[in-house]
Design an enzyme around this catalytic site. Structure first.
Site, mmCIF file in Angstrom:
data_model
loop_
_atom_site.group_PDB
_atom_site.id
_atom_site.type_symbol
_atom_site.label_atom_id
_atom_site.label_comp_id
_atom_site.label_asym_id
_atom_site.label_seq_id
_atom_site.Cartn_x
_atom_site.Cartn_y
_atom_site.Cartn_z
ATOM 1 N N LYS A 271 1.986 -4.853 9.541
ATOM 2 C CA LYS A 271 2.633 -3.938 8.612
ATOM 3 C C LYS A 271 1.927 -3.988 7.254
ATOM 4 O O LYS A 271 1.261 -4.960 6.902
ATOM 5 C CB LYS A 271 4.099 -4.339 8.392
ATOM 6 C CG LYS A 271 5.019 -4.249 9.589
ATOM 7 C CD LYS A 271 6.414 -4.732 9.193
ATOM 8 C CE LYS A 271 7.383 -4.748 10.359
ATOM 9 N NZ LYS A 271 7.762 -3.383 10.764
ATOM 10 N N ARG A 345 12.306 -4.426 20.852
ATOM 11 C CA ARG A 345 12.715 -3.985 22.195
ATOM 12 C C ARG A 345 12.244 -4.959 23.275
ATOM 13 O O ARG A 345 12.859 -5.035 24.346
ATOM 14 C CB ARG A 345 12.192 -2.573 22.457
ATOM 15 C CG ARG A 345 10.695 -2.422 22.545
ATOM 16 C CD ARG A 345 10.221 -1.003 22.309
ATOM 17 N NE ARG A 345 10.416 -0.606 20.921
ATOM 18 C CZ ARG A 345 10.140 0.618 20.438
ATOM 19 N NH1 ARG A 345 9.667 1.543 21.245
ATOM 20 N NH2 ARG A 345 10.315 0.897 19.181
#
Length: 494
Positions: A271, A345
């Site tokens: 990020k 996830r």
């Protein structure tokens, strides 16, 4: 650091407590009209008169509206505060309580006259607002304007409000526990630390707990959790909390699953720095599960509940998972990793597959700060709800509305299922083919691990964090999800 403010209930008149409180707050109904239970005591104490003061300030009695001035009550001078309660609904009183608590900061004692017409649900919400707006989290010295040490709730003589206030207090403290966990800096908050906090809270709350370390996870085939945590020197954990109601065997079993990424750098798909600043709260879903579990026994929830928190730290290193890797989840399903920043996830998939295979739940609900797409779609007030059954969706939507944590139902669009196809594995962890439906595609990925059971997914990337204080919401981690889950679980017997 839990909410330190204490609520005390007394029966009597305003003048009886005015000498011991720096601020005394009196309710004003929409109109505006001073609550009839207290009107005689405050009508003449303002130099202008209470009605003239409200008119001068153009007050309407709306929820959270505040008008006040120093007044002589008894032998001393007290700040007398008129606070609006609107229509007296739980939502209005929650906001009113929060406004009063914020106005009372900096003082040692605050006295609040309780709205006379409020029902139990509204009184519980009022207590929530008072306590949640009193929440502080700091590393270091105390805040400049600390919350009131004690809030005295004044009621008409012999009115029974204790049960409702106690319920609101239990819920608020559960939310505060979740906020504490999520606000703790990641320097301290390792997966092991999170598991230790869960063990401590479980012991205090009458819950059973089991923690699987990295060796157990690897041996049992929790490939998603292991892969996400592989880049960190601080290994992953799977936390399992169990609640059994005291009333005997429950006829329903609910499993709650929370994302517990204690820091998310994005892994090798790194990020930007700005996007990492809030990533200590990327385990807010797991914190909500732990927080909700701590209140189940005190609220006498009649449903058997298991809470799972898949905890890992997603960092880049020579041992980190790579784009292009294929991982094998609990139960054998394989996933091609296309982006290591879609890690939530992967850990949730393991926990959901384990719940389906081993725990035999009637209902599965997961909660996670999963996608920026949900925040783009719904902003910072609504969580995105995906559900396989209309009845389950309706229950959760209702619980969100009642608790002040609203949800908005989103579609599980089967036409988008092709986005997570892979040529080398059963699934891909990122959408392909230009579908551009990030939150929906993530939900469809998770559905693959739920075994066709009744299942709901709450994507709370927006409301789990706040950039500023507003009503009962505090800057930083909000504890979103605790209230709605407790409202839903408490109502499942009806």
């Amino acid at each position: 650091m839990p909410v330190s403010t204490e609520l005390h209930i007394v029966h009597g008149r305003i003048r009886d407590i005015a000498t011991t409180a720096e601020v005394v707050a009196v309710p004003v109904q929409a109109g505006p009209e001073i609550d009839p239970a207290y009107a005689d005591e405050v009508t003449g104490v303002f130099p202008l008169g209470a009605a003239d003061l409200l008119a001068h300030e153009e007050a309407k009695g709306g929820p959270g509206e505040l008008v006040g001035a120093p007044c002589r009550l008894g032998d001393g001078i007290t700040d007398l505060l008129l606070y609006g309660v609107g229509d007296g609904s739980p939502a209005a009183l929650r906001r009113a309580g929060a406004a009063v608590a914020r106005r009372g900061r900096g003082g040692a004692n605050l006295a609040v006259a309780v709205p006379s017409g409020a029902d139990d649900a509204a009184l519980a919400a009022f207590a929530e607002g008072l306590l949640l707006a009193s929440y502080d989290f700091r590393v270091g010295g105390p805040p400049k304007r600390p919350a009131a040490e004690k809030i005295t709730l004044l009621t008409e003589v012999e009115r029974a409000v204790g049960d409702a206030v106690e319920r609101g207090t239990v819920v608020a403290r559960a939310v505060a526990a979740a906020r504490d966990l999520a606000n703790t800096p990641s320097l301290e908050k390792t997966p092991r630390w999170l598991a230790e906090q869960a063990e401590r809270l479980a012991a205090e709350s009458g819950l059973a707990v089991r923690v699987r370390d990295e060796r157990e996870l690897r041996a049992a085939g929790f490939g998603g959790i292991v892969a996400v945590g592989a880049g960190s020197a601080r290994p992953p954990r799977l936390i399992e909390l169990t609640y059994e109601p005291e009333t005997g065997p429950a006829d329903r079993h609910v499993v709650l699953v929370g994302k517990g990424i204690t820091f998310d750098s994005g892994g090798l798909s790194l990020k930007k720095n700005e996007s990492m600043k809030t990533m200590k709260t990327d385990m807010a879903g797991g914190a909500a599960v732990i927080g909700a579990m701590t209140a189940l026994r005190a609220l006498r929830v009649p449903v058997r509940v298991t809470g799972l928190v898949a905890a890992a730290e997603n960092l880049p290193s020579g041992s980190a998972m790579r784009p292009g890797d294929v991982i094998r989840h609990y139960g054998g399903t394989t996933t091609e990793v296309l982006n290591t920043d879609a890690e939530g996830r992967l850990v949730l998939a393991d926990a959901l597959a384990y719940a389906d295979a081993e725990l035999d739940p009637d209902v599965l609900v997961d909660i996670a700060t999963l996608t920026g797409a949900a925040k783009v779609a719904l902003g910072q007030r609504h969580g995105a709800l995906y559900a396989t059954e209309d009845a389950l969706a309706a229950e959760l939507l209702g619980a969100g509305a009642d608790s002040g944590e609203p949800l908005w139902r989103m579609p599980l669009t089967d036409d988008y299922r092709a986005a997570i196809d892979s040529t080398v594995a059963d699934l891909a962890n990122m959408g392909r083919g230009g579908f551009r439906a990030g939150s929906i595609v993530a939900a469809l990925f998770l559905r693959e691990f739920t075994g066709r059971r009744a299942w709901a997914h709450l994507d709370v990337a927006g409301p789990a964090r706040a950039g500023s204080d507003d009503a009962e919401v505090t800057r930083g981690a909000t504890g979103y999800g605790v209230r709605l889950l407790l409202r839903w679980l408490s109502g499942r017997s009806t």
